[in-house]
Design a protein around this motif. Structure first.
Motif, PDB file in Angstrom:
ATOM      1  N   THR A 226       0.971  -1.241   0.090  1.00  0.00           N
ATOM      2  CA  THR A 226      -0.012  -0.106   0.049  1.00  0.00           C
ATOM      3  C   THR A 226       0.573   1.125  -0.026  1.00  0.00           C
ATOM      4  O   THR A 226       0.807   2.212  -0.852  1.00  0.00           O
ATOM      5  CB  THR A 226      -0.763   0.039   1.175  1.00  0.00           C
ATOM      6  N   GLU A 227       2.050   1.152   0.930  1.00  0.00           N
ATOM      7  CA  GLU A 227       2.938   2.501   0.759  1.00  0.00           C
ATOM      8  C   GLU A 227       3.354   2.849  -0.505  1.00  0.00           C
ATOM      9  O   GLU A 227       3.715   3.769  -0.701  1.00  0.00           O
ATOM     10  CB  GLU A 227       3.935   2.228   2.135  1.00  0.00           C
ATOM     11  N   GLN A 230       1.083   4.163  -2.907  1.00  0.00           N
ATOM     12  CA  GLN A 230       0.728   5.608  -2.519  1.00  0.00           C
ATOM     13  C   GLN A 230       1.809   6.474  -3.016  1.00  0.00           C
ATOM     14  O   GLN A 230       1.462   7.533  -3.327  1.00  0.00           O
ATOM     15  CB  GLN A 230       0.394   5.635  -1.045  1.00  0.00           C
ATOM     16  N   ALA A 247      -3.941  -7.832  -3.386  1.00  0.00           N
ATOM     17  CA  ALA A 247      -4.593  -6.927  -4.094  1.00  0.00           C
ATOM     18  C   ALA A 247      -4.417  -5.230  -3.593  1.00  0.00           C
ATOM     19  O   ALA A 247      -5.076  -4.592  -3.928  1.00  0.00           O
ATOM     20  CB  ALA A 247      -6.032  -7.189  -4.119  1.00  0.00           C
ATOM     21  N   ALA A 248      -3.564  -5.119  -2.722  1.00  0.00           N
ATOM     22  CA  ALA A 248      -3.241  -4.091  -1.966  1.00  0.00           C
ATOM     23  C   ALA A 248      -3.095  -2.711  -2.961  1.00  0.00           C
ATOM     24  O   ALA A 248      -3.612  -1.879  -2.761  1.00  0.00           O
ATOM     25  CB  ALA A 248      -2.203  -4.116  -0.980  1.00  0.00           C
ATOM     26  N   GLN A 251      -6.187  -1.766  -4.627  1.00  0.00           N
ATOM     27  CA  GLN A 251      -7.144  -1.218  -3.608  1.00  0.00           C
ATOM     28  C   GLN A 251      -6.465   0.242  -3.350  1.00  0.00           C
ATOM     29  O   GLN A 251      -7.492   1.215  -3.544  1.00  0.00           O
ATOM     30  CB  GLN A 251      -6.921  -1.945  -2.377  1.00  0.00           C
ATOM     31  N   GLU A 254      -7.653   2.192  -6.631  1.00  0.00           N
ATOM     32  CA  GLU A 254      -9.125   2.234  -6.425  1.00  0.00           C
ATOM     33  C   GLU A 254      -9.654   3.561  -5.526  1.00  0.00           C
ATOM     34  O   GLU A 254     -10.295   4.342  -5.927  1.00  0.00           O
ATOM     35  CB  GLU A 254      -9.809   1.014  -6.018  1.00  0.00           C
ATOM     36  N   LYS A 255      -8.814   3.493  -4.350  1.00  0.00           N
ATOM     37  CA  LYS A 255      -9.233   4.849  -3.478  1.00  0.00           C
ATOM     38  C   LYS A 255      -8.751   6.013  -3.815  1.00  0.00           C
ATOM     39  O   LYS A 255      -9.393   6.949  -3.891  1.00  0.00           O
ATOM     40  CB  LYS A 255      -8.306   4.550  -1.992  1.00  0.00           C
ATOM     41  N   PHE A 270     -11.555  -6.770  -6.822  1.00  0.00           N
ATOM     42  CA  PHE A 270     -11.262  -5.945  -5.703  1.00  0.00           C
ATOM     43  C   PHE A 270     -11.061  -4.368  -6.005  1.00  0.00           C
ATOM     44  O   PHE A 270     -10.929  -3.450  -5.420  1.00  0.00           O
ATOM     45  CB  PHE A 270      -9.770  -6.160  -5.374  1.00  0.00           C
ATOM     46  N   PRO A 272     -13.388  -2.367  -8.782  1.00  0.00           N
ATOM     47  CA  PRO A 272     -14.445  -2.313  -9.831  1.00  0.00           C
ATOM     48  C   PRO A 272     -14.156  -1.135 -10.670  1.00  0.00           C
ATOM     49  O   PRO A 272     -14.286  -1.237 -12.092  1.00  0.00           O
ATOM     50  CB  PRO A 272     -15.604  -2.151  -9.067  1.00  0.00           C
ATOM     51  N   LYS A 273     -13.644   0.033 -10.188  1.00  0.00           N
ATOM     52  CA  LYS A 273     -13.258   1.132 -11.128  1.00  0.00           C
ATOM     53  C   LYS A 273     -11.825   1.174 -11.513  1.00  0.00           C
ATOM     54  O   LYS A 273     -11.898   1.581 -12.754  1.00  0.00           O
ATOM     55  CB  LYS A 273     -13.591   2.230 -10.209  1.00  0.00           C
TER      56      LYS A 273
ATOM     57  N   ALA B  15       0.759  11.056   3.469  1.00  0.00           N
ATOM     58  CA  ALA B  15       0.904   9.673   3.589  1.00  0.00           C
ATOM     59  C   ALA B  15       1.807   9.296   4.738  1.00  0.00           C
ATOM     60  O   ALA B  15       1.485   7.980   5.438  1.00  0.00           O
ATOM     61  CB  ALA B  15       1.745   9.200   2.170  1.00  0.00           C
ATOM     62  N   ARG B 119     -15.048  -8.015  -0.717  1.00  0.00           N
ATOM     63  CA  ARG B 119     -14.634  -6.594  -0.640  1.00  0.00           C
ATOM     64  C   ARG B 119     -15.665  -5.625   0.062  1.00  0.00           C
ATOM     65  O   ARG B 119     -16.852  -6.022   0.154  1.00  0.00           O
ATOM     66  CB  ARG B 119     -14.899  -6.215  -2.291  1.00  0.00           C
ATOM     67  N   HIS B 125     -15.536   9.288   1.005  1.00  0.00           N
ATOM     68  CA  HIS B 125     -14.164   9.717   1.641  1.00  0.00           C
ATOM     69  C   HIS B 125     -14.499  11.055   2.584  1.00  0.00           C
ATOM     70  O   HIS B 125     -15.545  11.676   2.394  1.00  0.00           O
ATOM     71  CB  HIS B 125     -13.374  10.361   0.230  1.00  0.00           C
ATOM     72  N   TYR B 214      -6.847   1.150   5.638  1.00  0.00           N
ATOM     73  CA  TYR B 214      -5.211   1.409   5.193  1.00  0.00           C
ATOM     74  C   TYR B 214      -5.157   0.446   3.947  1.00  0.00           C
ATOM     75  O   TYR B 214      -4.755   1.112   2.778  1.00  0.00           O
ATOM     76  CB  TYR B 214      -4.392   1.095   6.225  1.00  0.00           C
ATOM     77  N   THR B 215      -5.471  -0.745   4.145  1.00  0.00           N
ATOM     78  CA  THR B 215      -5.433  -1.637   2.966  1.00  0.00           C
ATOM     79  C   THR B 215      -6.559  -2.314   3.032  1.00  0.00           C
ATOM     80  O   THR B 215      -6.885  -3.656   3.489  1.00  0.00           O
ATOM     81  CB  THR B 215      -4.216  -2.729   3.106  1.00  0.00           C
ATOM     82  N   PRO B 216      -7.937  -1.694   2.401  1.00  0.00           N
ATOM     83  CA  PRO B 216      -8.987  -2.304   2.438  1.00  0.00           C
ATOM     84  C   PRO B 216      -9.447  -3.692   2.035  1.00  0.00           C
ATOM     85  O   PRO B 216     -10.277  -3.753   0.745  1.00  0.00           O
ATOM     86  CB  PRO B 216     -10.047  -1.160   2.146  1.00  0.00           C
ATOM     87  N   LEU B 217      -8.704  -4.725   2.622  1.00  0.00           N
ATOM     88  CA  LEU B 217      -9.084  -6.028   2.183  1.00  0.00           C
ATOM     89  C   LEU B 217      -8.491  -7.010   3.175  1.00  0.00           C
ATOM     90  O   LEU B 217      -7.984  -6.602   4.324  1.00  0.00           O
ATOM     91  CB  LEU B 217      -8.470  -6.481   0.870  1.00  0.00           C
ATOM     92  N   THR B 255       9.538   5.587   5.781  1.00  0.00           N
ATOM     93  CA  THR B 255       9.160   4.766   5.043  1.00  0.00           C
ATOM     94  C   THR B 255       8.859   5.427   3.808  1.00  0.00           C
ATOM     95  O   THR B 255       9.017   4.916   2.653  1.00  0.00           O
ATOM     96  CB  THR B 255       7.698   3.920   5.621  1.00  0.00           C
ATOM     97  N   MET B 256       7.572   6.337   3.922  1.00  0.00           N
ATOM     98  CA  MET B 256       7.191   7.001   2.648  1.00  0.00           C
ATOM     99  C   MET B 256       8.525   7.451   1.871  1.00  0.00           C
ATOM    100  O   MET B 256       8.441   7.737   0.517  1.00  0.00           O
ATOM    101  CB  MET B 256       6.329   8.086   2.896  1.00  0.00           C
ATOM    102  N   PHE B 259      10.602   5.304  -0.425  1.00  0.00           N
ATOM    103  CA  PHE B 259       9.812   4.873  -1.627  1.00  0.00           C
ATOM    104  C   PHE B 259       9.805   5.881  -2.613  1.00  0.00           C
ATOM    105  O   PHE B 259      10.022   5.853  -3.830  1.00  0.00           O
ATOM    106  CB  PHE B 259       8.432   4.646  -1.506  1.00  0.00           C
TER     107      PHE B 259
END
Lengths: 387, 311
Positions: A226-227, A230, A247-248, A251, A254-255, A270, A272-273, B15, B119, B125, B214-217, B255-256, B259
């Motif tokens: 995720t990081e 992002q 799938a991070a 996701q 998607e956000k 995971f 749709p858009k 972030a 999901r 938001h 954060y990681t929505p899954l 961390t950010m 990256f």
């Protein structure tokens, strides 16, 4: 006294923590089997080959089956064997087998249960499998993604870069910022090859495209994925690609209202858009062939690398957001890969620093692909392990 | 170096706040725990169980807040079981905590099997009206998940509670010298259990934050070591809420940043960059806490030790 004490308890804490890490690594190899082993016929089957009773086939998986990624794709292949051969075979699996010594124990155990064909589905099982193979010449071993073989152990792999290239064609067409982002897992040739193929695919439709890469140095770490994703979005990438297992990344796109792809298995639900397409591996055709070889006694050692041509790689669930003419381009590439008329690695292929790596009109061979350790022109950044 | 425009700095900041929140929340929970003299190494397990509890609730009810409540409840429940074992039965805190972590990893994987393919429903938001539209800082600072702000408020509130309130004094007394607290008539064991369960609830909210926001899954093992980082951070921050917050954001920030540097092609091996957040956090916090008397004062004297009333 109290300073002594705190030092001691901190040391103790550190000790327990490292113990915890070890326990987590080793202890996770819990064993689950899909089919109950028939104890009585186990030893008989081991010696009497396939003639009596079903052929017993076992799989060692590195992850849990339900993770919708690498291991899930392998298990789909196992199910393909069952579908094809019915009661002529009996399959079972052990999941979450750690790479290393624990793998050797599990593989030995699988042989002991009378399995005649054993699949090891991750690179780290290579050495353990070699050892077990040497002790059990009557058992056939199949190892995924490795490079060492034995008379009774062969390797198989899939040309994942073909899926990456087709995803690149879509990415190059859909980007508005001309900046693509890749969340890379571990910097090894396989992943570098995918990043390059993705970029080459994008450049084939959009020469202005640039690819930014971040490495998370893990196959599976959703928060880190995720990081990384992002961070790529923050730096202006608007289409993301990944070589990680969850799938991070999708996701995160998607956000943020951006685009991304699924990897290894179909991840469309995971995002749709955001989901543009999924590059998937289909192990089924190879697993069916390997089983057939073992059943008919035609099994031979060697190395196999299958792609779109053999039905092992595909790009699926292409989004409705992708224009028809782009879909048509992908279909042309797919058809070309299938009948062998199209080559991804046809020169001139130029490295990041402008050096020509593959000469004009030459097609790179598999040995070259196996050791790829450079970024093609258009990829930004440097390969961590690089020279 | 190109690319570090005010806009990208604002994004980096956003972030950072987001990335630091998980660790900050869990670490604040563990701080309450440890201030009461109980060491809970089960953070990772509690967070995993809370992550699946929160995710499952989110999927089935469509409500984030119910999800967070379920995560908190799951964390508190796990911590309650741990507390009963170590506070009343005086089992070894280190071993029991580790067992809790392993148990949580297994339980969450088992319960979560049917949720790996699911999901969360679409949710709006969050943005603070007015402030969110400010140039540069608006999108960064005022479009965060509400929990990001709640975490900051919680750290400030906890700092006040520990040092300025009677309740905080009692909590610290229980952690420093349970015998004295007992002699003064405080119910050491129930107070410790309350602290452990509160800590568990906060770890639970942190776990639910991972799977809901954060990681929505849901994927097995998705907490990926954040619980262990939170545990280490509590110690390095010398049991002070402000430093926990600082350490968590420093961790998230580095961390950010690593990256960002990778994306810009800075010629440093990514393995080294991946290591940076850990090293940077430890170095900074060790520097802050270099004064040995401060650590001694802050470290709860009875941390990890069992208490026998009347002994």
């Amino acid at each position: 006294m109290s300073s002594n004490l705190s030092k001691r308890s901190l040391l103790k804490l550190a000790g327990w923590a490292s113990l915890a890490a070890t326990a987590a690594l080793v202890g996770c190899g819990k064993k689950e089997e899909a089919a109950t082993p028939a104890a009585s016929e186990a030893s008989a089957a081991a010696s009497a080959a396939a003639a009596v009773g079903p052929l017993k086939i076992a799989f060692a998986y590195v992850g849990p089956v339900g993770d919708a990624g690498w291991t899930y794709a392998h298990d789909q292949g196992r199910l393909a064997i069952e579908k094809e051969f019915g009661d002529k075979v009996k399959t079972s699996f052990v999941e979450k087998v750690p790479e290393g010594p624990e793998a050797e124990r599990v593989i030995r155990d699988l042989v002991g249960q009378g399995n005649i064909l054993v699949f090891g589905t991750t690179f780290g099982y290579m050495e353990p499998m070699l050892k077990v193979a040497a002790d059990n010449p009557s058992v056939k071993f199949e190892h995924a993604t490795g490079f060492k073989t034995a008379p009774n152990m062969r390797t198989y792999d899939s040309r994942t870069y073909e899926g990456a290239y087709m995803a690149g064609v879509i990415a190059g067409s859909m980007t508005k910022s001309n900046t693509l982002g890749v969340v890379g897992s571990i910097p090894i040739p396989e992943v570098i090859r995918n990043i390059n193929a993705f970029t080459l695919g994008a450049q084939s439709v959009n020469p202005k495209v640039k690819t930014k890469v971040v490495w998370v140095n893990a196959w599976f770490d959703p928060p880190k994925e995720t990081e990384g994703a992002q961070s790529l979005l923050n730096q202006g990438a608007d289409v993301l690609f990944q070589n990680t297992d969850s799938a991070a990344v999708l996701q995160t796109a998607e956000k943020a209202g951006k685009y991304a792809f699924g990897w290894d298995s179909d991840m469309s639900k995971f995002g749709p858009k955001s989901h543009l397409a999924s590059a998937v591996i289909n192990w089924g055709p190879y697993y069916v062939k390997a089983t057939k070889d073992a059943l008919e006694g035609t099994w031979q050692t060697g190395g196999v690398w299958w792609g779109v041509k053999e039905g092992a790689i595909d790009l699926v669930s292409v989004s409705d957001a992708v224009p028809a003419e782009v879909k048509a381009k992908v279909d042309t590439v797919k058809a070309g890969l299938k009948d062998g008329s199209f080559a991804i690695w046809k020169g001139p292929i130029v490295a990041q620093d402008g050096k020509e790596m593959v000469a004009k009109d030459t097609v790179a061979d598999d040995k070259f692909l196996g050791g790829i350790n450079f970024y093609v022109k258009g990829v930004e950044g440097s390969i961590p392990s690089g020279k | 170096m190109t690319g570090l425009t005010p806009e990208s700095l604002a994004l980096l900041l956003a972030a950072t706040l987001n990335a630091g929140t998980v660790v900050a929340l869990a670490s604040l929970g563990l701080l309450i725990n440890e201030r009461a003299g109980v060491l809970n190494l089960g953070a990772e397990g509690m967070m995993l169980v809370a992550a699946i509890a929160g995710f499952a609730t989110g999927v089935n009810t469509g409500s984030d807040w119910l999800g967070f409540a379920a995560g908190a409840a799951a964390g508190a429940l796990m911590a309650g079981a741990f507390g009963a074992l170590v506070i009343w039965l005086n089992t070894n805190q280190y071993a029991t905590g580790l067992a809790l972590s392993l148990f949580g990893a297994g339980l969450s994987a088992f319960v979560g099997i049917s949720y790996t393919q699911q999901r969360l429903p679409e949710r709006p938001h969050f943005a603070i009206p007015g402030l969110a539209d400010l140039p540069f800082v608006g999108p960064a600072l005022f479009r965060q998940h509400p929990l990001v702000y709640i975490t900051i408020a919680l750290a400030i509130g906890l700092g006040w509670f520990l040092m300025r309130s009677r309740g905080g004094l009692v909590l610290r007394a229980v952690g420093e010298s349970p015998e004295s607290a007992h002699a003064l008539g405080y119910a050491v064991r129930p107070i410790r259990l309350l602290a452990v369960m509160t800590g568990g609830a906060l770890c639970g909210v942190a776990g639910a934050y991972i799977s809901l926001a954060y990681t929505p899954l849901w994927v097995e093992g998705m907490v990926a070591g954040k619980g262990w980082i939170a545990l280490a951070l509590t110690t390095f921050a010398t049991w002070r809420p402000g430093r926990v917050l600082l350490g968590a954001y420093l961790f998230g920030g580095v961390t950010m940043l690593q990256f960002q540097l990778q994306g810009q092609g800075v010629q440093i091996p990514s393995q080294f960059l991946t290591m940076l957040p850990y090293v940077a956090t430890i170095v900074v916090l060790v520097l802050i806490s270099r004064n040995p008397t401060w650590i001694r004062i802050n470290m709860p004297a009875s941390l990890g030790k069992p208490f026998h009333p009347g002994a």
